[in-house]
Motif scaffolding. Structure first.
Motif, PDB file in Angstrom:
ATOM      1  N   PHE A 254      31.288  47.918  41.107  1.00 47.06           N
ATOM      2  CA  PHE A 254      32.758  47.453  41.181  1.00 47.06           C
ATOM      3  C   PHE A 254      33.562  48.367  41.339  1.00 47.06           C
ATOM      4  O   PHE A 254      33.901  49.390  40.692  1.00 47.06           O
ATOM      5  N   GLU A 282      29.198  43.276  41.910  1.00 48.06           N
ATOM      6  CA  GLU A 282      29.502  42.364  40.685  1.00 48.06           C
ATOM      7  C   GLU A 282      30.409  41.283  41.104  1.00 48.06           C
ATOM      8  O   GLU A 282      31.901  41.736  41.025  1.00 48.06           O
ATOM      9  N   TYR A 286      34.997  40.915  41.204  1.00 51.14           N
ATOM     10  CA  TYR A 286      35.647  41.081  42.563  1.00 51.14           C
ATOM     11  C   TYR A 286      36.594  39.821  42.575  1.00 51.14           C
ATOM     12  O   TYR A 286      37.790  39.787  42.940  1.00 51.14           O
ATOM     13  N   GLN A 332      40.937  48.416  41.817  1.00 52.58           N
ATOM     14  CA  GLN A 332      40.152  47.618  41.001  1.00 52.58           C
ATOM     15  C   GLN A 332      41.118  47.501  39.578  1.00 52.58           C
ATOM     16  O   GLN A 332      40.732  46.710  38.532  1.00 52.58           O
TER      17      GLN A 332
END
Length: 342
Positions: A254, A282, A286, A332
């Motif tokens: 990720f 993963e 996301y 992220q």
């Protein structure tokens, strides 16, 4: 439509697309105009009005065209002669007049905010004014990691990376006031024997801390590992040994949703494949950051080499293509948005 100031519209899209860069492709600005104002762009007078708006935009000296000489411009949309790029030229005398939020005004922002520092404070100012109008808490949640907080305040997760521990000086603002902390480098991997899924590798440090905490209270992954961005590509042998020692032949990843971020995992995937380990994205993590809609300007993060994409889940690939086309990315750290809004 005639009441719209198209010079201001051109400048708005130019600034939005360039981010922290000095230049922006004119075709990208034109694409935004076509998408957002398609009815006006079909008008018979639109080419002449757009041409006049372009001349007006450059007349005050903040912007110049590349090439400078109009005879080297190329014929483009509806026969107009257009430049390749617009280049921003900062001038002190052109400093934008800003109505500062009282919190920033008390700190002297009106006279002390300059240069790139000023740009950051203007974004923070817009956030504070918006929260006041919406009757929202400007710094929600407990003490967040500095990048998690910066993404919400400045639309740039790295905006306060270089803030001294004592805070900024000219306009005194500290991490404590922004309710965030600079978290220490993590240990490389945290094991949870109750985790039922393959080990998870993360690109950035604060999301690592966040998911270690989540994995402790709600065991999901056997390992949560920090890959430290691009450094992870050169760590594949160590990662392979760690994974295989615990009987796994698959790892989940990720990271940031931008071309550079996917290029990193594509390279890692290729290296680990030679070690007999499969790498997958993963997907549900996301999905969380895609649903957050917390995008930032791409700032060259979508400039990457060629890499295979047939292994990427379709919804991730489609969103990546959309972000690249609009010069955007999703860091992220947007993962925290899901926790703050619950």
């Amino acid at each position: 439509m005639s009441n719209i100031n198209w010079s201001e519209k051109l400048e708005f899209y130019a600034n939005q697309l360039r981010g922290r860069r000095k230049s922006v492709e004119f075709i990208a600005i034109l694409d935004c105009m076509l998408q957002e104002h398609s009815q006006w762009m079909m008008d018979d007078e639109a080419p002449e009005q757009l041409s006049s708006a372009l001349v007006q935009l450059m007349s005050d000296g903040r912007w110049r065209a590349q090439p400078k000489n109009e005879k080297f411009w190329k014929r483009g949309w509806r026969g107009l002669m257009l430049p390749n790029k617009l280049i921003y030229q900062y001038r002190n005398k052109d400093v934008e007049v800003v109505v500062w939020h009282p919190w920033l005004a008390q700190k002297g922002a009106a006279t002390r905010a300059k240069g790139k520092y000023r740009d950051k404070l203007i974004r923070l100012n817009q956030h504070l004014i918006r929260c006041e109008k919406m009757n929202e808490e400007p710094f929600p949640g407990d003490n967040l990691g500095q990048r998690e907080r910066a993404l919400r305040l400045f639309e740039d997760e790295k905006a306060i990376d270089n803030m001294p521990d004592s805070g900024w000086k000219s306009v005194p603002i500290s991490r404590e006031e922004l309710r965030c902390v600079k978290k220490p480098p993590p240990i490389k991997a945290v094991y949870n024997p109750k985790g039922y899924k393959s080990p998870l590798i993360l690109e950035n440090v604060e999301t690592f801390h966040r998911l270690v905490d989540i994995n402790s209270s709600n065991p999901t992954w056997a390992y949560v590992i920090w890959g430290s961005g691009t450094q992870i590509v050169s760590q594949f042998e160590e990662i392979s040994n760690l994974i295989q020692d615990y009987g796994f032949n698959q790892i989940l990843y990720f990271g940031d949703l931008d071309a550079k971020g996917i290029e990193i995992v594509a390279t890692l995937r290729r290296n680990l494949k030679n070690c007999g380990i499969e790498v997958k994205l993963e997907e549900h993590l996301y999905q969380i950051i895609i649903d957050s809609s917390l995008t930032t300007p791409e700032w060259s993060a979508n400039i990457a080499g060629d890499f295979e994409t047939d292994w990427i889940p379709r919804f991730i690939a489609d969103n990546l293509n959309r972000l690249v086309e609009t010069n955007k990315r999703i860091p992220q750290e947007a993962f925290i948005n899901n926790s703050l809004e619950e």
